[in-house]
Write an enzyme that holds these catalytic residues in place. Structure first.
Site, mmCIF file in Angstrom:
data_model
loop_
_atom_site.group_PDB
_atom_site.id
_atom_site.type_symbol
_atom_site.label_atom_id
_atom_site.label_comp_id
_atom_site.label_asym_id
_atom_site.label_seq_id
_atom_site.Cartn_x
_atom_site.Cartn_y
_atom_site.Cartn_z
ATOM 1 C CD GLU A 1 16.660 64.215 34.559
ATOM 2 O OE1 GLU A 1 17.468 64.447 33.652
ATOM 3 O OE2 GLU A 1 16.380 63.061 34.949
ATOM 4 C CB CYS A 2 9.943 64.384 34.983
ATOM 5 S SG CYS A 2 8.273 63.960 34.439
#
Length: 436
Positions: free
Chosen positions: A327-328
């Protein structure tokens, strides 16, 4: 019965977090059991809440969560004496298009729970106008009740007197006024506050904030303004499936952005979490059946990540046979390369072709609704995932097959689709919940 309050303000940067921490610690010092929550998708503040209260804090979010999920999360405060929900941005700030149960505004949570709002007002550069702002917030929306205000950063006794008189004329209670006090300023960086676990002196800072606020704020009056609240223990209303049974979770200063409710939901479903540290050159546990790399600050540690061959080779070996999701910041590390703020290019894991740069900074901020075009750990094809994106990286290349069709809160399609290749998947948004 608990006493519930919402701490909010007209805008960001006014002092909500400092006041929340100070009130929580001051009441705890009096022997009260205090539970905090964070309204909105801020993943940093809950750790500060936990440091102040000794109890885990979680996010509640009216755009991404339905009422059942919110009630389930706040029910943990049923055994507390005081429950504080810290708002984000201004009291009524949210998105134009409603989500699951609201716009994401703090006011949604205040109205849903029936808790009065204590406003933090910074009257710097003004006097009587501060009362007009407070009165406007009080009268803006039926169902949201303002209990009173705490003034922050007042310049002088005369300044305080002018603002107090105006608020009294408007019929708004003033619980206290705080002079400027540099010793309780929380350090910041580009994604918000420096995280609680990175600050060795956080306990002393919170103690000083509590002492200072207790000296200038009528704690008893604030407590009397709270609403009595006695929720029934809620059934599990969270719609969050664990990505696997044994989850290797990257967890250190570079990979630290995990919503607490996500980890709790995974554990409640019977999953076991196996932390490892890429910054310590550790590989994911070989006994895990899935690896999850959350967001954080890989851009501050890119050289070290690139130099850690054991981590990178171990991650690639893991992905030969089992799912890996980022994520990210975790997504960026799964990519081919990351260019830091100085323009230096660092090779990453290479499980995806993504290349990102912090030398070309552009803020990406907002809610995201993604419909999966392929499965990702814990979620099927076609699942509608709600999350939030906040980073400053620029995409240089995103060549792999898109993972999802992603919309912002207005319904517009955005370019940050996420990627998939083999067993690796990644998204720029941080998952909050799946639509039912």
């Amino acid at each position: 019965m608990a006493a519930g309050l919402v701490i909010s303000a007209p805008a960001s940067g006014v002092g909500k977090t400092t006041l929340t921490l100070a009130l929580a610690r001051a009441w705890r010092n009096r022997g009260l059991n205090v539970q905090c929550f964070k309204s909105g998708p801020d993943y940093i503040d809950p750790a500060f809440h936990a440091a102040a209260t000794g109890r885990a804090s979680v996010n509640v979010d009216s755009w991404a969560m339905d009422g059942a999920a919110i009630m389930h999360l706040v029910s943990r405060g049923a055994d507390a004496d005081v429950v504080l929900a810290e708002g984000s941005m201004g009291l009524f700030d949210g998105v134009a298009a409603r989500g699951v149960s609201g716009s994401g505004a703090t006011a949604d949570i205040a109205q849903m729970l029936g808790w009065p709002v204590v406003l933090v007002i910074d009257p710097s550069g003004q006097a009587q106008t501060a009362a007009a702002i407070a009165a406007g917030l009080r009268d803006y929306r039926a169902g949201v009740r303002v209990a009173g205000v705490v003034l922050n950063r007042v310049a002088s006794p005369r300044h305080e007197d002018l603002v107090r008189r105006a608020l009294s004329d408007a019929g708004i209670a003033v619980f206290g006024a705080l002079p400027r006090h540099a010793e309780i300023s929380l350090p910041k960086r580009h994604l918000g506050l420096v995280q609680a676990e990175e600050q060795a002196e956080i306990g002393k800072l919170i103690d000083e904030a509590a002492r200072f606020v207790a000296e200038h704020v009528d704690l008893d009056a604030v407590l009397r303004s709270a609403a009595g609240w006695s929720p029934q223990p809620a059934a599990n209303g969270l719609n969050v499936a664990p990505p696997g049974q044994r989850i290797a979770l990257a967890r250190d200063a570079a990979f630290s952005f995990v919503y607490p409710h996500m980890l709790e939901a995974w554990r409640a479903a019977g999953a076991e979490i196996l932390p490892f540290s890429p910054l310590a050159d550790e590989a994911p546990d070989a006994s895990a059946d899935v690896c999850w790399l959350p967001g954080g600050y890989p851009e501050l540690h890119a050289g070290k990540i690139a130099a850690h061959a054991r981590f990178r080779s171990g991650l690639r070996g893991f992905a030969d046979t089992r799912p890996v999701h980022g994520e990210c910041g975790g997504y960026m590390v799964l990519g081919a390369a990351l260019t830091d703020a100085d323009g230096v290019r660092h090779e990453m894991a290479g499980l995806l072709g993504l290349e990102t740069s912090f030398a070309k900074r552009r803020m990406h901020l907002g809610y995201r609704l993604a419909e999966l075009a392929a499965p990702m750990p814990g979620h099927r094809v076609g699942a509608r995932l709600r999350g939030h994106e906040f980073h400053y990286s620029t995409i240089l290349a995103q060549p792999d097959t898109p993972l999802a069709v992603v919309h912002d809160a207005t319904g517009a399609v955005i370019a940050e689709t996420g990627s998939r290749r083999g067993h690796a998947t990644g998204t720029f948004f941080h998952l909050i919940a799946e639509d039912r």
